[in-house]
Design a protein around this motif. Structure first.
Motif, PDB file in Angstrom:
ATOM      1  N   LEU A  90       0.793  -1.023   0.009  1.00 46.66           N
ATOM      2  CA  LEU A  90       0.193  -0.099  -0.033  1.00 46.66           C
ATOM      3  C   LEU A  90       0.935   1.263   0.005  1.00 46.66           C
ATOM      4  O   LEU A  90       1.753   1.500   0.721  1.00 46.66           O
ATOM      5  N   HIS A  91       0.577   2.027  -0.735  1.00 45.49           N
ATOM      6  CA  HIS A  91       1.136   3.540  -0.836  1.00 45.49           C
ATOM      7  C   HIS A  91       0.470   4.521  -0.203  1.00 45.49           C
ATOM      8  O   HIS A  91      -0.563   4.829  -0.556  1.00 45.49           O
ATOM      9  N   GLY A  92       0.846   4.935   1.104  1.00 48.73           N
ATOM     10  CA  GLY A  92      -0.179   5.732   2.010  1.00 48.73           C
ATOM     11  C   GLY A  92      -0.859   4.825   2.772  1.00 48.73           C
ATOM     12  O   GLY A  92      -1.073   3.783   2.899  1.00 48.73           O
ATOM     13  N   LEU A  93      -1.742   5.969   3.603  1.00 43.91           N
ATOM     14  CA  LEU A  93      -2.366   5.156   4.850  1.00 43.91           C
ATOM     15  C   LEU A  93      -3.899   4.740   4.222  1.00 43.91           C
ATOM     16  O   LEU A  93      -4.251   5.480   3.440  1.00 43.91           O
ATOM     17  N   PRO A  94      -4.242   3.623   4.316  1.00 44.12           N
ATOM     18  CA  PRO A  94      -5.635   3.417   3.755  1.00 44.12           C
ATOM     19  C   PRO A  94      -6.607   3.736   4.721  1.00 44.12           C
ATOM     20  O   PRO A  94      -6.613   4.084   5.665  1.00 44.12           O
ATOM     21  N   VAL A  95      -7.752   3.991   3.809  1.00 43.74           N
ATOM     22  CA  VAL A  95      -8.813   4.606   4.344  1.00 43.74           C
ATOM     23  C   VAL A  95     -10.058   3.875   4.647  1.00 43.74           C
ATOM     24  O   VAL A  95     -10.607   3.541   5.571  1.00 43.74           O
ATOM     25  N   SER A  96     -10.331   3.177   3.503  1.00 44.86           N
ATOM     26  CA  SER A  96     -11.475   2.107   3.684  1.00 44.86           C
ATOM     27  C   SER A  96     -11.075   1.111   2.342  1.00 44.86           C
ATOM     28  O   SER A  96     -10.415   1.458   1.587  1.00 44.86           O
ATOM     29  N   SER A  97     -11.753   0.093   2.391  1.00 46.24           N
ATOM     30  CA  SER A  97     -11.813  -0.908   1.282  1.00 46.24           C
ATOM     31  C   SER A  97     -13.269  -1.440   1.063  1.00 46.24           C
ATOM     32  O   SER A  97     -13.953  -1.510   1.720  1.00 46.24           O
ATOM     33  N   VAL A  98     -13.282  -1.794  -0.480  1.00 47.27           N
ATOM     34  CA  VAL A  98     -14.470  -2.279  -0.876  1.00 47.27           C
ATOM     35  C   VAL A  98     -14.296  -3.502  -1.751  1.00 47.27           C
ATOM     36  O   VAL A  98     -13.460  -3.222  -2.336  1.00 47.27           O
ATOM     37  N   PHE A  99     -15.281  -4.378  -1.693  1.00 46.99           N
ATOM     38  CA  PHE A  99     -15.251  -5.226  -2.800  1.00 46.99           C
ATOM     39  C   PHE A  99     -16.241  -4.831  -3.980  1.00 46.99           C
ATOM     40  O   PHE A  99     -17.113  -4.223  -3.742  1.00 46.99           O
ATOM     41  N   HIS A 100     -15.787  -5.307  -5.041  1.00 43.63           N
ATOM     42  CA  HIS A 100     -16.452  -5.118  -6.129  1.00 43.63           C
ATOM     43  C   HIS A 100     -17.897  -5.850  -6.193  1.00 43.63           C
ATOM     44  O   HIS A 100     -17.749  -7.020  -5.571  1.00 43.63           O
ATOM     45  N   PRO A 101     -18.849  -5.296  -6.334  1.00 43.24           N
ATOM     46  CA  PRO A 101     -20.077  -5.886  -6.459  1.00 43.24           C
ATOM     47  C   PRO A 101     -20.359  -7.138  -7.159  1.00 43.24           C
ATOM     48  O   PRO A 101     -21.352  -8.147  -6.759  1.00 43.24           O
ATOM     49  N   SER A 102     -19.647  -7.228  -8.325  1.00 42.51           N
ATOM     50  CA  SER A 102     -19.833  -8.592  -8.982  1.00 42.51           C
ATOM     51  C   SER A 102     -18.565  -9.414  -9.299  1.00 42.51           C
ATOM     52  O   SER A 102     -18.815 -10.484  -9.450  1.00 42.51           O
ATOM     53  N   ARG A 103     -17.582  -8.714  -9.211  1.00 44.21           N
ATOM     54  CA  ARG A 103     -16.233  -9.490  -9.897  1.00 44.21           C
ATOM     55  C   ARG A 103     -15.423  -9.460  -8.722  1.00 44.21           C
ATOM     56  O   ARG A 103     -15.357  -8.691  -7.659  1.00 44.21           O
ATOM     57  N   SER A 104     -14.575 -10.272  -8.717  1.00 51.83           N
ATOM     58  CA  SER A 104     -13.318 -10.341  -7.434  1.00 51.83           C
ATOM     59  C   SER A 104     -12.430  -9.155  -7.935  1.00 51.83           C
ATOM     60  O   SER A 104     -11.157  -9.643  -7.975  1.00 51.83           O
ATOM     61  N   ILE A 105     -12.908  -8.184  -7.567  1.00 45.78           N
ATOM     62  CA  ILE A 105     -11.796  -7.059  -7.509  1.00 45.78           C
ATOM     63  C   ILE A 105     -12.226  -6.290  -6.292  1.00 45.78           C
ATOM     64  O   ILE A 105     -13.247  -6.396  -5.777  1.00 45.78           O
TER      65      ILE A 105
END
Lengths: 714, 600
Positions: free
Chosen positions: A545-560
């Motif tokens: 990670l470059h920088g402080l993470p703020v939040s993370s989300v899964f893609h609604p349909s694919r594995s992204i």
């Protein structure tokens, strides 16, 4: 003329008056006796000085054989001094150098001016000098007959007195009359002194005969004259002409055959000076005149802001003074005319309304949340996070007071309260409707809680799922586990406690409800973890990670998988395990991220109140940046089925937008702001902390720092 | 070929090639800076702003074409010639060659500017369009003292005076004056000649101060051009009304410094004789010839025209009436002071009134030599007085302050004289150049004048019955407006109700489509939401401002930054304007409060 020249070397014998008198006597004698004597004899004394040049002079001598001119040319040679006087002015003389100043001071003016006056003139002090009484002619004659000395008396008209000539003077006159030099000591025939010193020379000068050229007209001069004559004839030399006045004529003619300025740049006429307003009147309405305080306050203004003209009132037209800056103003205008740039500027005479973009009517975009319909009250601290259950019947809210509540959406009834102990950071329902598990982030723990909803079958499944073996410190069997999976029995339902080593800020479920990701911003390499519920396994993502993470989300349909750091958003493919895209937000600090249900569009909210819409197919730059909030955006959310998205902020407002994404690639998403939702009160500088859409209805839930959850309906 | 490659013969391209700085231009023309300045002023060349300032921001840029334009002008060569001539002159003087010096001095080369004028103003209308500055400048110099130190010669001052009087005489004669405004800076006049509005400023007829920090050479160069321009313009205008130019004036009046009056007499006499002769001889040339012969006689004739009899001037007015077709405006202006006779008191600033009153069809006289009629004349209707009290008064005339004339002129009606009588403080003098509505603030007196104007217009109407009704027109209109608005409100209410009903219906439909399982609760909810929305409707009624603000905010959100900034700038401008208006209103309120408290 008329002022005698007196050489400095002159031996002065007479006063000028006397001299003048003398001359007058001479005149009279000459005229009376008819003696016309030339002054040839006197002149012969001077002849030595006369050179060739003085032919004119000689001429005058020759022609001067008449009374007056004799006197005109009269010279009294007095030991090298010359006295020349005219007959007219002879009577008056300059008395500046005299020992005996004359009585009269009228100066060199004709005496006839005073003929009819009572006085003859003025003395030095400016007083009038009275005329003497005129003697009767008879008396005068008798007196003259009686007086033996009468013959030497002369009347001086200038001073109005009778002067008696002395013996010397009479003698002098006699000598003059005889044609002799006036002074007895004068030698008329001195010895000749040669002008040339004959030392050894034979001849004084060349005695060559005069050359011929001296006697014929000069050829060169003739040539020169001819040249001039020719030049004049040809007009090269112009002789004096009267100065010509400028001629005016009908310059423009009939205006019909006049042509425009062709071949030049377009002429730009200077803008006309501004016309005066009411305030420039000499007698403006009273309201245009600033008060004294206002005038004083002008002094505090900047030079350029200061009004140049201060209105003033005059009661009458004649009391208006000359304007002191008239010339300066005119000069300024002149300078503007020739020194400043001129360009055509399109004057923006547009209606401000026309600037606003044409948006589809909001009515056509209904339904969307408009008004506050319900309030869920019960929390004692700021409600930090809310989450709607997949069926849309329940809503969970986590508060800073350490409790989590579950509400029934339609009634506002509180279904249950769980006390976590620590301030809740985040709540999130499992996206599967048959698994109503609530993930709660509080402090370092993430609590997976069975809420006790659903039918018996579901409950059984959940209970199974939420059982952790004692050896459940799965994950990394190395020196230190990433997360410890613990069974939690404090609550009335089953729960799993995932203990992290740093504070967890957000929890996101995968769409299948098995995986969940947690973000611990201070976690460095273990900042983002992905947990698998079914296997009770935790793993960290294999990316730097470059920088402080703020939040993370899964893609609604694919594995992204989307991870947003403070500056930008990174998109990873979890299957291929590589970075797909980096979205450059250009924002200062990202606070939240949401993904469109179709997965191609992302919105990012930032701490500076800006909302960025990314079209992932288009570019990695924002498609549109909306500066909507004045304070930090706390959260952004997409609706799952309606084309709606919302943002909420610490300025106590939530914005609802219409965000239509078209399946046609050529058409850009349509973003229309719909509504500003207000109602929350600010506390501690925080406003609305979270917003979530209802999964089915176009309703928006907002969680406020004022410990209220609100439902906005259409 | 790569784009950056430039062939050997080809020079620069783009802004670097098109624009030169001033020093480059001076070098190009091989003149000194002052000559360059003169050339620019005379040729009307001005700097142009390049898109990219190649040499830096602190330079003045000229377009190269402009510079070539100057370079090809014969004037440049003439200036060079004059410069060398000056050198010769100086040399002759230094060598004490008196003859040569005298000869050279009397034969200095000179230049004329008529060609330049034609070049700059190919059409007469163009010249008229640019006449504002010209007139202001000439009028200013006509009031300035001559100053040997700054090369302001007496001759030029007199010439300016002459030109300005000629212009004024033409304007007055043809009744082309439209607006007059006395400001602190001087008197603004606006005339309309050939459809062009020409505004100029004349300083108050007082001793002007010549400041030291002004470069008079620049002003004199401008003046040089303007003098020529105005002379040619005057020529054209005079010929358009069949009068010879330059006019020959009655020496007696000229000696009395009444050039304007003398000019008006000249115009009068000349146009009449021209018309008389015009009937005999159609050809203009012959006409002119005759004029040439009779110029002197004319001047003498003018002198013989009865001074004290206003008949001559009356003739003027009558003649002009039947002269030719004129537009409405001119007719209105011409008849404003018709059948009125004015007499100016000794203390009244005379020049402007002598110009304005005849321009609007009045007859005017003054106290002094050469005046057409005396104060004792019984037919005088108004006497202009500018002093606090008037001793002896004729009952047959009104004694008013000079402002009355100007206000009448601007309002185009004969205002009631009560406010302007001797000894009273006259009502405020308002600028006729301001569009009060656009400005957002209408002074009280402007309203009064407007009402009077409306009344005057109605007076002309034949039926007296309608007049009274119309007098109250504005109020009635207002009432009507209020009624209208109320009706509109009601209609809007109805519409809204309909809309809600419709919406409810639509919602229900949608719910049904979505599924029956929620139906029971949904209906409930729907009703509730409807009531809630109804409440909300009631609620925002006082909160309308908020809603409006929201809507503007929201439309701003989606605007591109450029447009948003523009909109914001516009809003700032509007706000500033509004602030000004508010300030005025506040001051007015304060003044009124002060007055009432004083009255108590």
């Amino acid at each position: 003329m008329g002022i005698p020249k007196i050489m400095s070397c002159r031996k002065r014998t007479w006063s000028p008056e006397k001299r003048a008198l003398l001359v007058r006597v001479l005149i009279r004698m000459n005229l009376k006796m008819g003696i016309l004597r030339t002054s040839r004899h006197w002149r012969s004394q001077n002849l030595e000085r006369v050179t060739h040049k003085s032919t004119r002079y000689m001429g005058s001598v020759r022609t001067g054989n008449k009374g007056k001119s004799i006197i005109d040319n009269a010279r009294i040679d007095d030991g090298g001094s010359e006295i020349s006087e005219s007959d007219q002015r002879a009577e008056e003389s300059d008395s500046s150098e005299d020992e005996v100043p004359s009585r009269n001071t009228i100066g060199d003016v004709p005496l006839q001016w005073y003929r009819d006056e009572e006085h003859i003139g003025y003395d030095v002090k400016g007083k009038k000098i009275k005329k003497k009484e005129r003697q009767d002619k008879l008396d005068a004659f008798l007196a003259s007959a009686d007086d033996s000395k009468n013959w030497r008396k002369i009347n001086d008209e200038y001073n109005d007195e009778v002067v008696e000539l002395t013996k010397d003077e009479t003698r002098l006159i006699h000598r003059l009359l005889k044609g002799k030099a006036p002074h007895a000591g004068f030698d008329p025939y001195p010895d000749y002194v040669d002008f040339f010193k004959w030392d050894d020379a034979k001849h004084p000068l060349s005695n060559a005969p005069e050359p011929k050229r001296r006697f014929i007209p000069s050829k060169w001069e003739a040539k020169k004259v001819a040249k001039y004559a020719r030049a004049i004839r040809e007009g090269l030399i112009k002789l004096d002409k009267p100065k010509e006045e400028p001629r005016f004529y009908n310059l423009w003619g009939d205006d019909l055959n006049s042509k425009d300025r062709a071949g030049h740049l377009a002429y730009i006429p200077a803008p006309k000076p501004k016309l005066p307003g009411h305030e420039e009147s000499y007698n403006p309405s009273l309201e245009y005149i600033p008060t004294q305080e206002e005038i004083n306050s002008y002094q505090l203004m900047y030079e350029e802001d200061r009004p140049k003209f201060i209105p003033k009132r005059f009661t009458s037209l004649k009391s208006v003074p000359a304007y002191e800056n008239a010339v300066n103003d005119s000069f300024e205008r002149c300078m503007d005319l020739y020194m400043s740039y001129r360009a055509w500027k399109k004057r923006l005479n547009i209606d401000p309304e026309s600037l606003k973009p044409k948006l589809p009517s909001r009515k056509d975009l209904k339904p969307y949340p408009v008004t506050c319909y319900l309030e869920y009250r019960g929390h004692e601290g700021a409600v930090v996070s809310i989450s709607t259950e997949a069926t849309g019947q329940w809503i969970a809210s986590g508060s800073a007071d350490g409790t989590v509540r579950i509400w029934e959406v339609e009634t506002g009834r509180c279904r249950g309260v769980w006390t976590i102990g620590e301030p809740v950071q985040f709540v999130s329902w499992n996206p599967l409707s048959e698994l109503p598990i609530l993930a709660i982030a509080a402090g370092q723990d993430v609590l997976l809680l069975n809420t006790g909803l659903g039918n018996a079958e579901d409950q059984k499944k959940i209970k199974e799922l939420l059982q952790v073996e004692i050896s459940g410190t799965a994950g990394d069997s190395d020196e230190q586990p990433l997360v410890s999976w613990l069974q939690d029995d404090k609550h009335k339902h089953e729960a799993i406690r995932l203990r992290h080593f740093k504070t967890v800020t957000s929890v996101e479920w995968h769409r299948k409800g098995d995986y969940l990701s947690t973000v611990t911003p201070a976690g460095e390499s273990r900042a983002i973890l992905i947990h698998q519920l079914s296997k009770k396994v935790t793993q960290k993502i294999p990316f730097k990670l470059h920088g402080l993470p703020v939040s993370s989300v899964f893609h609604p349909s694919r594995s992204i998988f989307f991870v947003s750091t403070k500056k930008n958003v990174r998109v990873y493919d979890l299957l291929k395990q590589k970075l797909i895209k980096k979205l450059e937000t250009g924002l200062r600090e990202v606070s939240s991220i949401a993904i469109h249900p179709q997965g191609d569009n992302v919105i990012v909210g930032s701490r500076e109140g800006k909302l960025c819409w990314f079209d992932m197919d288009l570019s990695s730059q924002p498609y549109k940046t909306l500066q909507c909030h004045s304070k930090d955006i706390t959260n952004v959310a997409f609706h799952r089925s309606y084309p709606l998205f919302a943002s909420c902020s610490d300025d106590c407002t939530a914005y609802v937008f219409h965000g239509m994404v078209y399946s046609d690639f050529n058409q850009n998403p349509l973003i229309v702001p719909l509504e500003i939702l207000r109602g929350h009160a600010s506390s501690n500088g925080r406003g609305v902390m979270d917003c979530k859409f209802h999964p089915r209805q176009p309703w928006l839930f907002t969680a406020g720092a004022d410990s209220v959850v609100r439902l906005f309906c259409h | 070929m790569p784009k950056h490659y430039r062939p050997a013969g080809k020079k620069k391209e783009g802004n670097a090639a098109k624009y030169v700085t001033r020093s480059q231009a001076v070098k190009l023309l091989q003149v000194n800076l002052s000559t360059f300045r003169r050339l620019c002023i005379l040729k009307g060349v001005f700097p142009r702003e390049p898109k990219k300032k190649v040499k830096g921001n602190h330079h003045t840029y000229y377009h190269l074409k402009d510079i070539w334009f100057v370079k090809h002008d014969p004037l440049l060569e003439k200036f060079r010639e004059m410069r060398t001539y000056e050198k010769k002159l100086k040399k002759a003087e230094a060598k004490k060659n008196r003859d040569l010096y005298e000869r050279l001095r009397t034969r200095k080369p000179s230049y004329t500017l008529d060609r330049l004028i034609l070049e700059r103003y190919p059409k007469f209308v163009d010249a008229l369009r640019d006449l504002d500055d010209c007139l202001s400048m000439v009028h200013l110099f006509a009031a300035l003292p001559a100053l040997e130190r700054e090369n302001i010669e007496v001759k030029r001052i007199h010439h300016c005076r002459k030109l300005s009087h000629e212009w004024q005489a033409y304007i007055a004669r043809t009744h082309k004056l439209r607006k007059v405004f006395i400001s602190v800076k001087g008197i603004y006049f606006q005339a309309e000649v050939e459809g062009q509005k020409i505004t100029w400023l004349t300083p108050h007829a007082l001793q002007q101060v010549l400041p030291d920090d002004v470069d008079y050479s620049v002003m004199l160069t401008f003046l040089e051009f303007y003098e020529t321009l105005l002379a040619f313009t005057n020529f054209k205008l005079y010929h358009s009304i069949n009068v010879n130019y330059p006019p020959i004036l009655d020496p007696q009046l000229e000696a009395l410094a009444e050039e304007l009056y003398a000019l008006s007499r000249y115009l009068d006499a000349n146009t009449r004789s021209a018309r008389a002769s015009g009937s005999d001889q159609v050809e203009g040339q012959e006409n002119e010839k005759q004029h040439d012969e009779s110029d002197l006689r004319l001047a003498q004739l003018q002198h013989q025209l009865p001074h004290n009899e206003p008949g001559a001037l009356m003739h003027l007015v009558e003649d002009a009436a039947g002269e030719d077709e004129e537009d409405e405006d001119t007719k209105e202006c011409k008849n404003l002071f018709k059948d009125m006779k004015f007499f100016l008191g000794r203390e009244v600033p005379r020049e402007s009134l002598l110009f304005v009153i005849p321009a609007f069809g009045g007859i005017v006289s003054w106290e002094g030599d050469g005046a057409p009629f005396r104060e004792a004349d019984q037919s005088i209707t108004h006497q202009i007085v500018d002093r606090p009290t008037q001793g002896h008064k004729f009952l047959s005339r009104e004694y008013v302050q000079p402002q009355w004339i100007y206000d009448c002129v601007n309002a185009r009606i004969i205002l009631p004289t009560e406010g302007y009588l001797v000894g009273r403080v006259p009502p405020p003098h308002l600028s006729p150049f301001v569009d009060n509505e656009a400005e957002g603030y209408v002074p009280d007196y402007a309203e009064t004048v407007k009402r009077l104007q409306a009344a005057a217009r109605n007076e002309v109407l034949p039926m007296p019955g309608t007049v009274k009704e119309d007098l109250e027109d504005p109020q009635r209109l207002l009432v009507e407006g209020i009624i209208d608005r109320a009706e509109a409100n009601e209609a809007a209410e109805k519409k809204r109700k309909m809309a809600t009903l419709e919406k409810q219906y639509h919602d229900e439909l949608k719910m049904e489509l979505e599924g029956a399982q929620y139906s029971s609760s949904m209906i409930n909810q729907n009703i509730e939401s409807n009531t809630a929305s109804g409440e909300a409707r009631e609620e925002p009624a006082p909160d309308l401002q908020q809603i409006a603000e929201d809507s503007t905010n929201m439309s701003k959100l989606v605007m591109p930054r450029k447009k948003r900034r523009l909109l914001e700038a516009m809003e700032i401008g509007k706000k500033r304007k509004q602030a000004n208006v508010d300030l005025l209103k506040e001051r007015k309120k304060k003044n009124e409060a002060g007055q009432t408290s004083k009255a108590k």
